[in-house]
Design a protein around this motif. Structure first.
Motif, PDB file in Angstrom:
ATOM      1  N   ASN A 160       6.081  -2.650   5.573  1.00 27.75           N
ATOM      2  CA  ASN A 160       6.449  -1.244   5.379  1.00 27.75           C
ATOM      3  C   ASN A 160       7.075  -1.015   4.007  1.00 27.75           C
ATOM      4  OD1 ASN A 160       5.552  -0.629   7.953  1.00 27.75           O
ATOM      5  ND2 ASN A 160       7.570  -0.793   8.894  1.00 27.75           N
ATOM      6  N   GLN A 161       7.942  -1.926   3.587  1.00 27.72           N
ATOM      7  CA  GLN A 161       8.576  -1.791   2.280  1.00 27.72           C
ATOM      8  C   GLN A 161       7.556  -1.939   1.147  1.00 27.72           C
ATOM      9  OE1 GLN A 161      11.603  -4.824   2.496  1.00 27.72           O
ATOM     10  NE2 GLN A 161      13.085  -3.500   3.533  1.00 27.72           N
ATOM     11  N   ALA A 162       6.616  -2.876   1.320  1.00 26.40           N
ATOM     12  CA  ALA A 162       5.600  -3.097   0.276  1.00 26.40           C
ATOM     13  C   ALA A 162       4.671  -1.901   0.158  1.00 26.40           C
ATOM     14  CB  ALA A 162       4.802  -4.366   0.590  1.00 26.40           C
ATOM     15  N   VAL A 163       4.255  -1.343   1.295  1.00 23.46           N
ATOM     16  CA  VAL A 163       3.377  -0.170   1.282  1.00 23.46           C
ATOM     17  C   VAL A 163       4.091   1.027   0.676  1.00 23.46           C
ATOM     18  CG1 VAL A 163       2.202   1.517   2.768  1.00 23.46           C
ATOM     19  CG2 VAL A 163       1.934  -0.929   3.208  1.00 23.46           C
ATOM     20  N   LYS A 164       5.359   1.186   1.022  1.00 22.40           N
ATOM     21  CA  LYS A 164       6.151   2.287   0.458  1.00 22.40           C
ATOM     22  C   LYS A 164       6.251   2.160  -1.060  1.00 22.40           C
ATOM     23  CE  LYS A 164      10.746   4.426   0.613  1.00 22.40           C
ATOM     24  NZ  LYS A 164      12.127   4.335   1.180  1.00 22.40           N
ATOM     25  N   LYS A 165       6.503   0.947  -1.535  1.00 25.79           N
ATOM     26  CA  LYS A 165       6.635   0.733  -2.972  1.00 25.79           C
ATOM     27  C   LYS A 165       5.298   0.978  -3.677  1.00 25.79           C
ATOM     28  CE  LYS A 165       9.448  -2.415  -4.288  1.00 25.79           C
ATOM     29  NZ  LYS A 165      10.093  -3.725  -4.576  1.00 25.79           N
ATOM     30  N   ALA A 166       4.198   0.510  -3.076  1.00 27.52           N
ATOM     31  CA  ALA A 166       2.872   0.736  -3.668  1.00 27.52           C
ATOM     32  C   ALA A 166       2.568   2.228  -3.756  1.00 27.52           C
ATOM     33  CB  ALA A 166       1.804   0.023  -2.841  1.00 27.52           C
ATOM     34  N   LYS A 167       2.922   2.963  -2.720  1.00 27.85           N
ATOM     35  CA  LYS A 167       2.695   4.411  -2.718  1.00 27.85           C
ATOM     36  C   LYS A 167       3.512   5.088  -3.806  1.00 27.85           C
ATOM     37  CE  LYS A 167       2.884   8.458   0.337  1.00 27.85           C
ATOM     38  NZ  LYS A 167       3.213   8.930   1.709  1.00 27.85           N
ATOM     39  N   GLU A 168       4.787   4.708  -3.925  1.00 31.64           N
ATOM     40  CA  GLU A 168       5.668   5.311  -4.928  1.00 31.64           C
ATOM     41  C   GLU A 168       5.182   5.040  -6.355  1.00 31.64           C
ATOM     42  OE1 GLU A 168       9.404   3.550  -3.970  1.00 31.64           O
ATOM     43  OE2 GLU A 168       9.895   5.013  -2.392  1.00 31.64           O
ATOM     44  N   LYS A 169       4.622   3.875  -6.565  1.00 36.17           N
ATOM     45  CA  LYS A 169       4.192   3.482  -7.901  1.00 36.17           C
ATOM     46  C   LYS A 169       2.733   3.820  -8.185  1.00 36.17           C
ATOM     47  CE  LYS A 169       7.597  -0.186  -8.523  1.00 36.17           C
ATOM     48  NZ  LYS A 169       8.199   0.455  -9.702  1.00 36.17           N
ATOM     49  N   GLY A 170       2.072   4.495  -7.229  1.00 36.70           N
ATOM     50  CA  GLY A 170       0.688   4.902  -7.444  1.00 36.70           C
ATOM     51  C   GLY A 170      -0.285   3.738  -7.474  1.00 36.70           C
ATOM     52  N   ILE A 171      -0.058   2.745  -6.609  1.00 41.07           N
ATOM     53  CA  ILE A 171      -0.932   1.574  -6.550  1.00 41.07           C
ATOM     54  C   ILE A 171      -1.792   1.657  -5.287  1.00 41.07           C
ATOM     55  CG2 ILE A 171      -1.046  -0.938  -6.485  1.00 41.07           C
ATOM     56  CD1 ILE A 171       1.804  -0.972  -7.652  1.00 41.07           C
ATOM     57  N   PRO A 172      -3.057   2.011  -5.396  1.00 39.38           N
ATOM     58  CA  PRO A 172      -3.913   2.034  -4.210  1.00 39.38           C
ATOM     59  C   PRO A 172      -4.251   0.619  -3.757  1.00 39.38           C
ATOM     60  CG  PRO A 172      -5.200   2.563  -6.155  1.00 39.38           C
ATOM     61  CD  PRO A 172      -3.773   2.443  -6.613  1.00 39.38           C
ATOM     62  N   VAL A 173      -4.246   0.409  -2.445  1.00 39.52           N
ATOM     63  CA  VAL A 173      -4.613  -0.889  -1.878  1.00 39.52           C
ATOM     64  C   VAL A 173      -5.944  -0.732  -1.152  1.00 39.52           C
ATOM     65  CG1 VAL A 173      -3.927  -2.785  -0.382  1.00 39.52           C
ATOM     66  CG2 VAL A 173      -2.170  -1.462  -1.586  1.00 39.52           C
ATOM     67  N   TYR A 174      -6.963  -1.395  -1.674  1.00 42.26           N
ATOM     68  CA  TYR A 174      -8.283  -1.401  -1.037  1.00 42.26           C
ATOM     69  C   TYR A 174      -8.323  -2.592  -0.079  1.00 42.26           C
ATOM     70  CZ  TYR A 174      -9.622   1.865  -4.712  1.00 42.26           C
ATOM     71  OH  TYR A 174      -9.700   2.952  -5.548  1.00 42.26           O
ATOM     72  N   THR A 175      -8.454  -2.324   1.211  1.00 45.21           N
ATOM     73  CA  THR A 175      -8.415  -3.385   2.208  1.00 45.21           C
ATOM     74  C   THR A 175      -9.827  -3.727   2.670  1.00 45.21           C
ATOM     75  OG1 THR A 175      -8.033  -1.729   3.942  1.00 45.21           O
ATOM     76  CG2 THR A 175      -6.104  -2.807   3.010  1.00 45.21           C
ATOM     77  N   ILE A 176     -10.074  -5.027   2.841  1.00 43.93           N
ATOM     78  CA  ILE A 176     -11.362  -5.513   3.325  1.00 43.93           C
ATOM     79  C   ILE A 176     -11.109  -6.353   4.561  1.00 43.93           C
ATOM     80  CG2 ILE A 176     -13.467  -6.788   2.776  1.00 43.93           C
ATOM     81  CD1 ILE A 176     -12.799  -6.434  -0.183  1.00 43.93           C
ATOM     82  N   GLY A 177     -11.685  -5.949   5.669  1.00 47.34           N
ATOM     83  CA  GLY A 177     -11.558  -6.692   6.910  1.00 47.34           C
ATOM     84  C   GLY A 177     -12.839  -7.447   7.211  1.00 47.34           C
ATOM     85  N   LEU A 178     -12.750  -8.769   7.211  1.00 46.65           N
ATOM     86  CA  LEU A 178     -13.900  -9.602   7.554  1.00 46.65           C
ATOM     87  C   LEU A 178     -13.843  -9.845   9.055  1.00 46.65           C
ATOM     88  CD1 LEU A 178     -16.343 -11.286   6.862  1.00 46.65           C
ATOM     89  CD2 LEU A 178     -14.826 -13.097   6.039  1.00 46.65           C
ATOM     90  N   ASN A 179     -14.602  -9.041   9.806  1.00 46.06           N
ATOM     91  CA  ASN A 179     -14.496  -9.006  11.261  1.00 46.06           C
ATOM     92  C   ASN A 179     -15.555  -9.906  11.906  1.00 46.06           C
ATOM     93  OD1 ASN A 179     -13.457  -8.180  13.713  1.00 46.06           O
ATOM     94  ND2 ASN A 179     -14.707  -6.325  13.814  1.00 46.06           N
ATOM     95  N   ALA A 180     -15.532 -11.181  11.553  1.00 47.41           N
ATOM     96  CA  ALA A 180     -16.565 -12.099  12.032  1.00 47.41           C
ATOM     97  C   ALA A 180     -16.455 -12.365  13.529  1.00 47.41           C
ATOM     98  CB  ALA A 180     -16.494 -13.414  11.253  1.00 47.41           C
TER      99      ALA A 180
END
Length: 588
Positions: A160-180
């Motif tokens: 939660n803290q990392a996502v909040k910081k990324a949002k505040e700093k304008g850092i988009p996180v592109y997530t890839i789920g390998l659902n094998a």
């Protein structure tokens, strides 16, 4: 007294008029990217051939030949390896990054929070350069699998803290789920990407990872992936046309996806076969892809000839990298009212100049985007395309404030202008114009005193400057610290770590030895020559006069002349007299 005089001088300086600065035209955008990859043991089954590693290498190969920054984080429930942001200045830098990826190993457990949190820290430590846009690519193949020493609640708090910081700093996180295995926790990845302005990708097979990484690269730079005609190889050379539509293409990235090696030839629009690689053609390949990067290619139809293993399916994608921006012009009026029609003009810029290539406008569509800042509603309307520009009109509907921008889109790219604000609210009363003061004979006679007063004032300023300089030297020698150091010691023989020790720095003035932070333990005596001093803006300057090796983000650096540490910077110090290492994190 000195402080009072300084305040007076500063007050006078602040009263002086400031000149306005026009922002320079934007050139081609560079990226600060961190590739954060799950290297848990479960990936041995979901990604048997380590296609995830090949996909990351392809992302690196697609990056610009100069200027982009890329870092790598390999995580399980802890950081196994990481490489700080490396600014790419040539082919060798890319090779260094790819060699680092080839050396990655896998281990037990998984904690997505670790991957996100560390990626944000890497960007904080080495990103933020003007003209660079940050992003994180996070890859995982399943749910968290935590060691017994960590609870899910603790993991959630870090995430939660990392996502909040990324949002505040304008850092988009592109997530890839390998659902094998079909057990992927999509909700967590969806939340990470949606809250930070990124995007979620789900795939059931690792074979799709190179394509996904290329889509992320294009999407983040507002480019488009153009699929070219794929085919099933027959053992002979087969031709594919690659069109370079105009002279504003900086780079053309041609990615050829095949699980088996291919042979390629390239013919330019004049019919001449090109040498691969060359100063204008960058070539790279792996077990999963081949990539050809054309630098400032000539406009026209190029012929790509590909020979593959018979019956092997070959997919080809093309991504153009453009140095194209949109510039918008509005009416010079600063006040509007409901019912007004505001003329809007826009044009494309290349290399900081107005683009004159008619081909750039040929298939481009421009849209006027108006956001009512009072109601938060957005309306879009098309603009008319002319030979070298776009035109239209904005109708002011209400007595509200508005944000206006222009979006230009064609088959290869999407660009938006910088937004402009206009107001249709009732203007306030105009301030009265200043009147010139009357000049009397007494005023004229007093003017003769200006020269001696100026000399006296100049001498006073010099005296004050000297006093301030002496004061600054005294303050520098006695400057206090801010924040604290988190210190951990690892025994490299057993792998055991001490619990984090928090050392507050405000008790020290001017400088502090690492040996002091280690409570002067005799076995760490060599750290006496590792010194910290207060730096500007609540930073710390590290000086290393010892033989210890210091790393940051997996890269060794020289701190003989000083190295700045910022908030959340973390370094590793490998001792020489004992087989131990010390990890230090600076927290403000």
């Amino acid at each position: 007294m000195i402080i009072t005089l300084t305040a007076a001088i500063l007050s006078l300086l602040l009263c002086l008029p400031l000149s306005g600065f026009a922002a320079p035209a934007a050139g081609d955008t560079k990226i600060d990217a961190v590739l954060s990859v799950d290297v848990s043991s479960s990936m041995n089954e979901s990604d048997v051939n380590k296609v995830s590693f090949e996909a990351m290498k392809m992302f690196i190969d697609m990056a610009s030949v100069q200027g982009d920054k890329i870092g790598v984080v390999a995580y399980t429930d802890q950081i196994l390896r990481e490489k700080a942001l490396l600014k790419i200045s040539g082919v060798q830098d890319k090779q260094n990054l790819k060699s680092f990826i080839d050396q990655l190993t896998r281990g037990p457990y998984t904690d997505v929070a670790v991957g996100v949190n560390e990626a944000v820290k890497v960007l904080e430590s080495g990103g933020g350069e003007a003209g660079h846009v940050p992003l994180i690519v996070l890859l995982t193949d399943g749910n968290n699998s935590l060691n017994t020493g960590k609870s899910q609640e603790q993991s959630d708090q870090v995430l939660n803290q990392a996502v909040k910081k990324a949002k505040e700093k304008g850092i988009p996180v592109y997530t890839i789920g390998l659902n094998a295995d079909g057990k992927l926790n999509k909700d967590v990845l969806e939340r990470i990407s949606s809250e930070t302005g990124g995007k979620l990708f789900i795939t059931s097979t690792a074979d799709n990872l190179p394509k996904i990484l290329s889509e992320i690269y294009a999407s983040h730079l507002k480019l488009k992936v153009m699929p070219l005609t794929g085919f099933t190889a027959n053992g002979d050379f087969q031709d594919v046309t690659v069109n370079i539509p105009n002279a504003s293409v900086l780079e053309a990235n041609i990615s050829i996806m095949s699980s088996k090696p291919v042979e390629v030839k390239l013919i330019n629009p004049a019919g001449q076969e090109q040498t691969i690689p060359s100063d204008k053609i960058v070539y790279s390949s792996s077990s999963a892809y081949t990539l050809i990067k054309l630098l400032s290619p000539v406009q026209g139809d190029w012929k790509l000839r590909i020979k593959g293993v018979p019956k092997e399916k070959i997919d080809i994608n093309l991504i153009y990298n453009y140095d194209v921006q949109v510039s918008m012009e509005l009416s010079s009026s600063i006040s509007y009212k409901p019912g007004d029609a505001v003329p809007v003009k826009a044009y494309l810029q290349a290399n900081g100049q107005k683009a004159t290539d008619a081909n750039l406008y040929k298939n481009a569509k421009a849209t006027l985007i108006v956001t009512d800042l009072d109601t938060k509603k957005t309306m879009e309307s098309p603009l008319t395309t002319a030979a070298q520009g776009f035109e239209g009109t904005m109708k002011v509907a209400e007595a509200h404030d508005y944000e206006v921008k222009v979006k230009v889109e064609d088959a290869n790219f999407v660009r938006e202008s910088q937004p402009a604000s206009i107001s249709a609210k009732k203007a306030g009363a105009a301030a009265p114009a200043p009147t010139a003061p009357n000049t009397s004979p007494a005023d004229a006679s007093s003017a003769t005193l200006i020269t001696p007063i100026a000399w006296i004032g100049g001498a006073l300023v010099l005296l004050i400057a000297a006093a301030l300089f002496a004061l600054s030297l005294w303050k520098k020698a006695n400057k206090g610290f801010f924040g604290q150091m988190v210190v951990e010691v690892k025994d490299e023989d057993t792998g055991e770590r001490t619990s984090p020790q928090y050392r507050k720095l405000n008790a020290f003035k001017g400088k502090v030895e690492l040996h002091q932070l280690l409570q002067l333990a005799p076995e760490f005596a060599e750290t006496k020559q590792i010194i910290f001093k207060p730096g500007p803006g609540d930073t710390i300057i590290l000086y290393n006069q010892s033989s210890c090796v210091i790393e940051k983000g997996g890269r060794v650096f020289d701190a003989v002349q000083g190295k700045e540490l910022k908030n959340n910077d973390r370094i590793k110090i490998s001792l020489q007299n004992v087989n131990k290492s010390i990890t230090i994190e600076y927290l403000k």
